[in-house]
Design a protein around this motif. Sequence first.
Motif, PDB file in Angstrom:
ATOM      1  N   THR A 159       0.836  -1.202   0.000  1.00 50.22           N
ATOM      2  CA  THR A 159       0.000   0.000   0.000  1.00 50.22           C
ATOM      3  C   THR A 159       0.871   1.252   0.000  1.00 50.22           C
ATOM      4  O   THR A 159       0.607   2.212  -0.732  1.00 50.22           O
ATOM      5  CB  THR A 159      -0.951   0.002   1.213  1.00 50.22           C
ATOM      6  OG1 THR A 159      -1.768  -1.174   1.155  1.00 50.22           O
ATOM      7  CG2 THR A 159      -1.848   1.230   1.234  1.00 50.22           C
ATOM      8  N   LEU A 160       1.929   1.242   0.788  1.00 50.45           N
ATOM      9  CA  LEU A 160       2.861   2.364   0.825  1.00 50.45           C
ATOM     10  C   LEU A 160       3.496   2.575  -0.548  1.00 50.45           C
ATOM     11  O   LEU A 160       3.556   3.705  -1.057  1.00 50.45           O
ATOM     12  CB  LEU A 160       3.931   2.101   1.894  1.00 50.45           C
ATOM     13  CG  LEU A 160       4.957   3.185   2.175  1.00 50.45           C
ATOM     14  CD1 LEU A 160       4.298   4.478   2.645  1.00 50.45           C
ATOM     15  CD2 LEU A 160       5.959   2.697   3.225  1.00 50.45           C
ATOM     16  N   GLN A 214       1.009   4.173  -2.969  1.00 53.89           N
ATOM     17  CA  GLN A 214       0.814   5.606  -2.722  1.00 53.89           C
ATOM     18  C   GLN A 214       1.992   6.419  -3.244  1.00 53.89           C
ATOM     19  O   GLN A 214       1.811   7.465  -3.872  1.00 53.89           O
ATOM     20  CB  GLN A 214       0.591   5.870  -1.227  1.00 53.89           C
ATOM     21  CG  GLN A 214      -0.727   5.343  -0.704  1.00 53.89           C
ATOM     22  CD  GLN A 214      -1.914   5.928  -1.440  1.00 53.89           C
ATOM     23  OE1 GLN A 214      -2.054   7.147  -1.565  1.00 53.89           O
ATOM     24  NE2 GLN A 214      -2.774   5.062  -1.957  1.00 53.89           N
ATOM     25  N   VAL A 218       2.095   6.680   7.881  1.00 53.55           N
ATOM     26  CA  VAL A 218       1.552   5.382   8.288  1.00 53.55           C
ATOM     27  C   VAL A 218       1.267   5.562   9.767  1.00 53.55           C
ATOM     28  O   VAL A 218       2.184   5.609  10.594  1.00 53.55           O
ATOM     29  CB  VAL A 218       2.538   4.236   8.020  1.00 53.55           C
ATOM     30  CG1 VAL A 218       1.984   2.929   8.567  1.00 53.55           C
ATOM     31  CG2 VAL A 218       2.808   4.108   6.527  1.00 53.55           C
ATOM     32  N   ILE A 262      -2.146   6.272   5.920  1.00 53.60           N
ATOM     33  CA  ILE A 262      -2.380   4.844   5.701  1.00 53.60           C
ATOM     34  C   ILE A 262      -2.542   4.200   7.061  1.00 53.60           C
ATOM     35  O   ILE A 262      -1.651   4.307   7.914  1.00 53.60           O
ATOM     36  CB  ILE A 262      -1.207   4.179   4.958  1.00 53.60           C
ATOM     37  CG1 ILE A 262      -0.962   4.837   3.605  1.00 53.60           C
ATOM     38  CG2 ILE A 262      -1.456   2.670   4.808  1.00 53.60           C
ATOM     39  CD1 ILE A 262       0.318   4.372   2.910  1.00 53.60           C
ATOM     40  N   GLN A 275      -4.882  -0.944   6.031  1.00 61.54           N
ATOM     41  CA  GLN A 275      -4.326  -0.342   4.810  1.00 61.54           C
ATOM     42  C   GLN A 275      -5.297   0.660   4.173  1.00 61.54           C
ATOM     43  O   GLN A 275      -5.136   1.032   3.014  1.00 61.54           O
ATOM     44  CB  GLN A 275      -3.910  -1.387   3.757  1.00 61.54           C
ATOM     45  CG  GLN A 275      -2.638  -2.110   4.103  1.00 61.54           C
ATOM     46  CD  GLN A 275      -2.890  -3.260   5.043  1.00 61.54           C
ATOM     47  OE1 GLN A 275      -3.733  -4.089   4.783  1.00 61.54           O
ATOM     48  NE2 GLN A 275      -2.168  -3.301   6.134  1.00 61.54           N
ATOM     49  N   VAL A 314      -6.644   4.090   3.136  1.00 61.62           N
ATOM     50  CA  VAL A 314      -5.953   5.337   2.838  1.00 61.62           C
ATOM     51  C   VAL A 314      -6.948   6.484   2.930  1.00 61.62           C
ATOM     52  O   VAL A 314      -8.032   6.418   2.341  1.00 61.62           O
ATOM     53  CB  VAL A 314      -5.321   5.293   1.425  1.00 61.62           C
ATOM     54  CG1 VAL A 314      -4.644   6.613   1.090  1.00 61.62           C
ATOM     55  CG2 VAL A 314      -4.352   4.127   1.311  1.00 61.62           C
TER      56      VAL A 314
END
Length: 191
Positions: free
Chosen positions: A42-43, A46, A146, A172, A177, A179
């Motif tokens: 997910t990071l 993004q 995060v 996040i 996860q 966002v």
Amino acid sequence: MKTASGPRKQMCGACAFTGHRPHKFPWKDNEADPRCIALKETLAEQIATLAGAGVTEYFTGGADGVDCWAAEIVLSLREKNPALKLRCVLPHEGQADRWSSSARERYHSILKRADSVDYVSRQYYDGCMIDRNHRLVELAGLLLAVFNGVRRSGTGATVNYARKMGREIIVIDPITQQVSHEKTAPLPAQP
């Protein structure tokens, strides 16, 4: 390597990172845990989206966990897009001295490949981590966090400072996860 000094200017097209250390996650240091893998994916998504939208400057504080993961993602993306720049803004020179050998190795590998490495201070002092976090927010118009929602944490304080400074914030959730995006206006100066 140099120590940053002088006035700090917010850079357009710039993103700073903040996030928790590994011990704050249920999986701790186990990066093979499926939850950690999902969070890192997910990071990465993004950061790739931001790069695709023209964000080219990325600032990391170099802390173990999210800061280093984000830095490695930027370095990986930079292989295909050399316009991307990784800037390390570190609290003091010995930040990683007490980390595990594998974490120190990762950290020093990132520093060697970064486009710049600046220190808030050559030596540790009480408050250098907070000063580093403020500098990260001041340098970028966007904060990618995060964040587990715990306000009494370094990450929570950094998110709050970004709100105060009127920065755009992408959060996040490390577990779901999910966002979320937040655009804030700077708070008026106190008389």
